[in-house]
Design a protein around this motif. Structure first.
Motif, PDB file in Angstrom:
ATOM      1  N   UNK A  33      45.440  27.643  45.233  1.00 57.91           N
ATOM      2  CA  UNK A  33      46.250  27.026  44.066  1.00 57.91           C
ATOM      3  C   UNK A  33      46.502  27.843  42.826  1.00 57.91           C
ATOM      4  N   UNK A  34      47.743  28.046  42.583  1.00 55.37           N
ATOM      5  CA  UNK A  34      48.062  28.788  41.376  1.00 55.37           C
ATOM      6  C   UNK A  34      47.952  27.850  40.180  1.00 55.37           C
ATOM      7  N   UNK A  35      47.098  28.033  39.131  1.00 54.10           N
ATOM      8  CA  UNK A  35      46.564  27.125  38.304  1.00 54.10           C
ATOM      9  C   UNK A  35      47.185  27.752  36.726  1.00 54.10           C
ATOM     10  N   UNK A  36      47.452  27.135  35.667  1.00 53.17           N
ATOM     11  CA  UNK A  36      47.691  27.464  34.470  1.00 53.17           C
ATOM     12  C   UNK A  36      46.548  26.960  33.645  1.00 53.17           C
ATOM     13  N   UNK A  37      45.778  27.842  33.112  1.00 51.85           N
ATOM     14  CA  UNK A  37      44.496  27.542  32.286  1.00 51.85           C
ATOM     15  C   UNK A  37      45.023  27.654  30.784  1.00 51.85           C
ATOM     16  N   UNK A  74      34.328  33.784  38.552  1.00 54.24           N
ATOM     17  CA  UNK A  74      33.690  34.330  39.841  1.00 54.24           C
ATOM     18  C   UNK A  74      34.770  35.107  40.495  1.00 54.24           C
ATOM     19  N   UNK A  75      34.252  35.742  41.737  1.00 52.74           N
ATOM     20  CA  UNK A  75      35.270  36.411  42.819  1.00 52.74           C
ATOM     21  C   UNK A  75      36.317  35.473  43.294  1.00 52.74           C
ATOM     22  N   UNK A  76      35.807  33.867  43.225  1.00 51.88           N
ATOM     23  CA  UNK A  76      36.977  33.024  43.755  1.00 51.88           C
ATOM     24  C   UNK A  76      38.188  32.786  43.080  1.00 51.88           C
ATOM     25  N   UNK A  77      38.305  33.532  42.006  1.00 52.82           N
ATOM     26  CA  UNK A  77      39.659  33.434  41.092  1.00 52.82           C
ATOM     27  C   UNK A  77      40.292  34.821  40.830  1.00 52.82           C
ATOM     28  N   UNK A  78      41.630  34.996  40.915  1.00 51.60           N
ATOM     29  CA  UNK A  78      42.292  36.169  40.558  1.00 51.60           C
ATOM     30  C   UNK A  78      43.375  35.909  39.554  1.00 51.60           C
ATOM     31  N   UNK A  79      43.251  36.742  38.670  1.00 49.29           N
ATOM     32  CA  UNK A  79      44.139  36.436  37.341  1.00 49.29           C
ATOM     33  C   UNK A  79      45.249  37.036  37.702  1.00 49.29           C
ATOM     34  N   UNK A  80      46.305  36.413  37.457  1.00 52.89           N
ATOM     35  CA  UNK A  80      47.913  36.947  37.699  1.00 52.89           C
ATOM     36  C   UNK A  80      48.458  37.298  36.328  1.00 52.89           C
ATOM     37  N   UNK A 118      47.405  32.430  33.809  1.00 50.87           N
ATOM     38  CA  UNK A 118      47.484  32.013  35.076  1.00 50.87           C
ATOM     39  C   UNK A 118      46.777  32.852  36.347  1.00 50.87           C
ATOM     40  N   UNK A 119      45.983  31.893  37.158  1.00 51.56           N
ATOM     41  CA  UNK A 119      45.078  32.429  37.798  1.00 51.56           C
ATOM     42  C   UNK A 119      45.059  31.661  39.358  1.00 51.56           C
ATOM     43  N   UNK A 120      45.004  32.270  40.370  1.00 52.52           N
ATOM     44  CA  UNK A 120      44.945  31.769  41.769  1.00 52.52           C
ATOM     45  C   UNK A 120      43.749  31.454  42.152  1.00 52.52           C
ATOM     46  N   UNK A 121      43.212  30.367  42.867  1.00 53.47           N
ATOM     47  CA  UNK A 121      41.948  30.312  43.579  1.00 53.47           C
ATOM     48  C   UNK A 121      41.798  30.376  44.725  1.00 53.47           C
ATOM     49  N   UNK A 122      40.372  30.943  45.496  1.00 52.08           N
ATOM     50  CA  UNK A 122      40.329  31.156  46.695  1.00 52.08           C
ATOM     51  C   UNK A 122      40.397  30.145  47.620  1.00 52.08           C
ATOM     52  N   UNK A 123      40.035  30.401  48.838  1.00 53.09           N
ATOM     53  CA  UNK A 123      40.141  29.630  50.092  1.00 53.09           C
ATOM     54  C   UNK A 123      38.938  28.696  50.170  1.00 53.09           C
ATOM     55  N   UNK A 173      38.162  20.968  47.178  1.00 50.29           N
ATOM     56  CA  UNK A 173      39.257  20.234  47.720  1.00 50.29           C
ATOM     57  C   UNK A 173      40.407  21.140  48.241  1.00 50.29           C
ATOM     58  N   UNK A 174      41.222  20.776  49.017  1.00 50.27           N
ATOM     59  CA  UNK A 174      42.551  21.590  49.171  1.00 50.27           C
ATOM     60  C   UNK A 174      43.725  21.133  48.465  1.00 50.27           C
ATOM     61  N   UNK A 175      44.724  22.093  48.236  1.00 49.74           N
ATOM     62  CA  UNK A 175      45.991  21.436  47.449  1.00 49.74           C
ATOM     63  C   UNK A 175      46.809  20.369  48.411  1.00 49.74           C
ATOM     64  N   UNK A 176      46.872  19.397  47.663  1.00 48.72           N
ATOM     65  CA  UNK A 176      47.461  18.362  48.329  1.00 48.72           C
ATOM     66  C   UNK A 176      49.108  18.557  48.311  1.00 48.72           C
ATOM     67  N   UNK A 177      49.672  19.480  47.591  1.00 50.70           N
ATOM     68  CA  UNK A 177      51.101  19.503  47.448  1.00 50.70           C
ATOM     69  C   UNK A 177      51.526  20.680  48.427  1.00 50.70           C
TER      70      UNK A 177
END
Length: 745
Positions: free
Chosen positions: A46-50, A72-78, A112-117, A151-155
Motif C-alpha cells: 500500500x502507498x501510505x501518506x504519513x 524497517x526494510x518493509x517500507x520504501x520512502x517515495x 509518502x511510503x509504500x509497504x512491503x508484501x 493485512x492486505x489492501x482491501x481497495x
C-alpha cells in the motif's frame, strides 16, 4: 581498603562523570525534540501518506535539517513535502528535509511510503534534527513513532488508464508533383505527402481517365511510372493518396504528353539511321526513412519531467528531430541536437509537461528528403504532488451560487447545482460522494477543470466528500461545502393548497426604467409558472430588483413589495391568497366585482441555516508561506485582507476591482492568492486587469489544506500580529470589506 583499590574506584568515578559531562559540551543547539506519526498502522503493498507533527527546543535561531529513517526494510520512502521553504530528498531508506536558513518547524511533515508484501510488527521511525544544513551534531527525537503492517489492501487499485488517441480524420496533403522520364510510351510521376500514405494515379486521354497505377506501400515520398502509353499523346491525370486511417486526398486534374516515335529511314543504297541520344538517367529518389533510438529508461515514476536522450541515423542526412507529449497530435523541436546535416546525431529534450499526469511520448526524425520515422509510444508518469482539489464553485445554468458567509450553498429541490473545481497532483479520477450517492466527475481537456452535476430532490443538507486518485495510486480525501436544499414555496387559501395558481416574476429593466416580465428560460426555469396539486412553486433569481404577482381563480391578486437581490437567491416563501366575496344561488357561486389586490412583504431565506460556524481558524496565525517572493511576514503591522481566488471564476474581475480600490487605503494590507494557478497565467491576468495590489500564484495549492479552502472566493481577515480574526466566503462589497477590516483596528 588498599590504596590501589581506592585509585581504581577514583578512576571509575572520573570516567562516569566524563560520560555524563562530555556529551553536553558537544551538544547541538537542538536540545530536545518530539515527533508523532499518523497513521500507526498500514496494510501490505500500500502507498501510505504519513503525517509527522512535533516540536523542538533549541538554543539558536531554529532548525535547518530534519531526517526521517524508515522503520524497517518493509517500507520504501517515495517522496515528501512540507510547507514553507523546506525541500525534500530521499534515497528510499531515508528522507531529508533542509531549509536555506535556520527556521521554526512547520506544522507538520508529510512522507509518502509504500509497504512491503508481508506483515510486520510495530517498528519506530527514526527522526533526527540539527541546526546545521549538513546535519552535523544532530539530536534524536522521542515520541510515538511506531508503525506496523497488517493485512492486505482491501481497495482494488484503479488500473492505470490507457491513452486513447483522437481519431485521425485529416486526409494527407499532396505537394511537389513532378512529371519526368518522358518517352514515347511512358512517364514517371513523383510527389510528396505530409504523412505516410499509399500511391495511386488515375489517367487517360480525357478527364474520365479509365486507367490507373498504384503502389500500396505507405510513405511520404511517392514515384509511379506509367507504361504502355501512346506516343505523341496528351493525357489527363489525378493523384490519390490514402493514409493508414483511410483518409484519402486527391489532387487537381493535370496533363502530361508523351514524345514522338524514333523513326528509321531507308533510301535506295544509303541507309540513314536517326539515333536518339541516350537521356541522362533520372536520379533514384531517396525513400529510406531515418532510424530513431531512445537511450533513456522511462519505465518508472518521475518527480519532474526527465531529460530524454537518443540518437537518429539516416543513409543521407538528418534535417530535424522533434518530440510529442500527446501521442503525435502536436510536435516540438528537440531542445538539443548535436549536429544537423550528418548521417548520425545525438539529441536530448526535457518534455514541456503541464505538471503531474500520464504523457504519451513520441520522437520523430526527418531527413533532408522529407522521409520521416516515428518511434513507438513511450508512456511516462510524473508524480510530484499527491492529488488534491482546490476551492469549488457551484452554478445552475449561468448563475453562480454564492456561498453564505460560513461557506454553505443554498438552493431548492429540483434545482441542484453543478460543481466545478481545479486540481493539482495529476489526478486520473475524482470520486464525489453526495451523502451516500456517488456522482461522476469529468475533466475538461482544454481547461483541465473537473465538474459534475449534483443530484437530489429532498429538502435536506447534503454533505459533499471527494477522493482524488493519481497514476501512482496516491489517494487524497477532502470535504467540500455543504449544500442546503430548502423546501419549495407554496400558494394556499383558507381551504388549503391552491392548484394552478399563476406566479409571475417582474424585474426592473434599468435601460427602459420599467418593470418587465423576467426571462426565466435562459436560467432553466419558467415564468410565469403554475403551482402543482400541493400548491408548490420554485424560483432561483439572479441579482437584480424584482416583485412577484400571484393570481389564482376566484381570489384577489397578491403582489409582493419590490425587493433587491445582490446575488443568486432562492425564493421559497409561502403565500396565502384571499378568496373574493361571492353570491351563492343554488349551485351557482357568483363572485362580486373586486378590483383590489393584496400586498405582502417578501421574506428572503437566511443562508446560515443551522450550519456550524466555519471560523475554526479564528485566533490562529496565518500559515507560513513564500509565494512568488511574497512571504507571510509581509502581512504584519497592519490589518490585512487575504483573498483566495482563481482566474477562471466569473466574478474574479469584479471582486478584484473592489479589492484594488481597498488596497489604496494605506492603513490596510491586501493580498490576493490565486490557488492552483501557474505564475504565468496569474501574471497575465493581473496585467490585463491593470491591478496594482499584490497578486501571487499558489501553483501547488500548498495553502488550500491549512486554510481549509472549500469555496471561492474566501476572505481571511488578520490583525496586526498576523492572527486570523474572521473567515468569510463569497463576493464581498467594499463596504463589507471595510466593515470587517474596521473590526481589526
Amino acid at each position: 581498603m588498599t590504596k590501589p583499590l581506592i585509585r581504581t574506584l577514583f578512576l571509575l568515578i572520573l570516567i562516569l562523570i566524563a560520560g555524563v559531562v562530555l556529551p553536553t559540551s558537544i551538544q547541538a543547539s537542538v536540545q530536545s525534540c518530539g515527533m508523532n506519526v499518523s497513521p500507526t498502522t498500514t496494510t501490505r503493498d500500500t502507498s501510505t501518506t504519513f503525517s509527522f507533527s512535533g516540536f523542538a527546543s533549541y538554543s539558536g535561531s531554529g532548525v535547518m535539517w530534519v531526517r526521517f529513517t524508515r522503520p524497517s526494510a518493509n517500507f520504501t520512502i517515495t517522496s515528501g513535502l512540507s510547507t514553507g521553504a523546506w525541500t525534500a530528498s530521499t534515497n528510499g531508506t531515508q528522507l531529508t528535509f533542509t531549509a536555506p536558513s535556520q527556521t521554526d518547524l512547520p506544522g507538520n511533515f508529510t512522507i509518502y511510503a509504500t509497504s512491503g508484501g508481508s506483515d510486520a510488527s510495530s517498528a519506530d521511525w527514526t527522526v533526527e534534527m540539527s541546526d546545521s544544513g549538513d546535519g552535523s551534531a544532530a539530536a534524536g527525537c522521542d515520541g510515538t513513532l511506531g508503525v506496523s503492517i497488517s493485512g492486505s489492501n482491501s481497495v482494488t487499485p484503479t488500473p492505470t488508464p490507457t491513452f486513447t488517441p483522437t481519431p485521425d480524420t485529416t486526409a494527407p496533403t499532396i505537394s511537389n508533383v513532378v512529371v519526368s522520364g518522358v518517352s514515347d510510351s511512358s512517364v514517371t510521376i513523383t510527389w510528396n505527402t505530409n504523412e505516410s500514405a499509399n500511391a495511386n494515379i488515375n489517367y487517360g486521354t480525357t478527364t474520365s481517365y479509365g486507367s490507373s497505377g498504384s503502389d500500396t506501400t505507405r510513405s511520404t515520398t511517392h514515384s509511379l511510372t506509367l507504361n504502355n502509353l501512346s506516343s505523341n499523346t496528351t493525357y489527363h491525370g489525378q493523384i490519390q493518396s490514402t493514409d493508414a486511417a483511410g483518409n484519402t486526398a486527391s489532387s487537381n486534374d493535370f496533363t502530361f504528353a508523351t514524345s514522338q516515335n524514333t523513326t528509321t529511314v531507308t533510301v535506295t543504297t544509303t541507309v540513314t539511321t536517326i539515333v536518339t541520344p541516350t537521356p541522362t538517367p533520372t536520379p533514384v529518389p531517396d525513400r529510406t526513412p531515418p532510424k530513431v533510438t531512445l537511450t533513456t529508461e522511462l519505465n518508472r515514476v518521475f518527480l519532474t519531467a526527465p531529460v530524454i536522450e537518443g540518437t537518429a541515423t539516416d543513409n543521407k542526412a538528418i534535417a530535424k528531430v522533434e518530440y510529442s507529449i500527446d501521442d503525435g497530435q502536436n510536435w516540438t523541436d528537440a531542445d538539443h541536437i548535436d549536429t544537423l546535416g550528418e548521417k548520425k546525431t545525438g539529441f536530448s529534450f526535457t518534455p514541456l509537461t503541464r505538471g503531474d499526469g500520464i504523457y504519451s511520448i513520441k520522437v520523430r526524425a526527418i531527413d533532408t528528403n522529407d522521409n520521416e520515422t516515428e518511434t513507438e509510444t513511450q508512456t511516462i508518469i510524473i508524480d510530484r504532488l499527491p492529488p488534491a482539489i482546490g476551492g469549488a464553485i457551484f452554478s445552475i445554468g449561468p448563475q453562480i451560487l454564492q456561498p453564505s458567509p460560513n461557506g454553505s450553498i443554498v438552493t431548492l429541490a429540483g434545482l441542484m447545482p453543478k460543481l466545478t473545481f481545479a486540481a493539482v497532483g495529476g489526478p486520473t479520477s475524482i470520486k464525489l460522494m453526495v451523502n451516500d450517492q456517488s456522482v461522476p466527475m469529468t475533466q475538461n481537456i482544454q481547461t483541465r477543470l473537473w465538474s459534475g452535476s449534483l443530484v437530489g430532490a429532498e429538502s435536506v443538507t447534503y454533505k459533499l466528500e471527494t477522493e482524488s486518485i493519481d497514476d501512482a495510486q496516491n489517494r487524497t480525501a477532502k470535504s467540500l461545502s455543504p449544500v442546503i436544499v430548502l423546501p419549495d414555496g407554496t400558494v394556499s387559501d383558507v381551504l388549503g393548497a391552491v392548484n394552478g395558481a399563476e406566479v409571475r416574476v417582474y424585474y426592473f429593466d434599468s435601460q427602459a426604467q420599467d418593470f418587465r416580465l423576467w426571462g426565466a428560460e435562459q436560467y432553466g426555469q419558467e415564468n410565469p409558472q403554475f403551482t402543482d396539486a400541493q400548491g408548490r412553486y420554485k424560483l432561483l433569481l439572479p441579482a437584480g430588483t424584482y416583485y412577484l404577482q400571484i393570481n389564482a381563480s376566484r381570489t384577489r391578486p397578491l403582489r409582493t413589495n419590490i425587493f433587491t437581490l445582490t446575488t443568486s437567491t432562492p425564493i421559497a416563501q409561502d403565500f396565502t391568497v384571499i378568496k373574493k366575496k361571492s353570491f351563492h344561488f343554488g349551485l351557482l357561486n357568483i363572485p362580486f366585482p373586486d378590483f383590489g389586490q393584496n400586498d405582502v412583504m417578501i421574506n428572503l431565506p437566511e443562508k446560515s441555516i443551522n450550519e456550524a460556524d466555519t471560523n475554526f481558524l479564528v485566533g490562529e496565525s496565518f500559515p507560513s508561506f513564500n509565494l512568488d517572493g511574497v512571504q507571510d511576514d509581509a502581512l504584519l503591522g497592519k490589518p490585512t485582507v487575504v483573498t483566495v481566488l482563481t482566474t477562471w471564476l466569473p466574478q474574479s474581475s469584479g471582486q478584484m476591482s473592489i479589492l484594488e480600490e481597498l488596497s489604496h487605503d494605506q492603513s490596510v494590507h491586501t493580498l490576493v492568492i490565486m490557488s492552483q494557478e501557474s505564475t504565468a497565467s496569474v501574471n497575465v491576468f493581473a496585467k490585463r486587469g491593470g491591478y496594482s495590489l499584490p497578486v501571487v500564484a499558489d501553483s501547488d495549492g500548498v495553502l488550500v489544506t491549512p486554510l481549509r479552502v472549500t469555496t471561492l472566493p474566501t476572505h481571511y481577515f488578520l490583525d496586526r500580529k498576523g492572527e486570523i480574526t474572521k473567515v468569510v466566503s463569497g463576493v464581498l462589497s467594499k463596504e463589507q470589506l471595510e466593515q470587517y477590516v474596521q473590526e481589526n483596528l
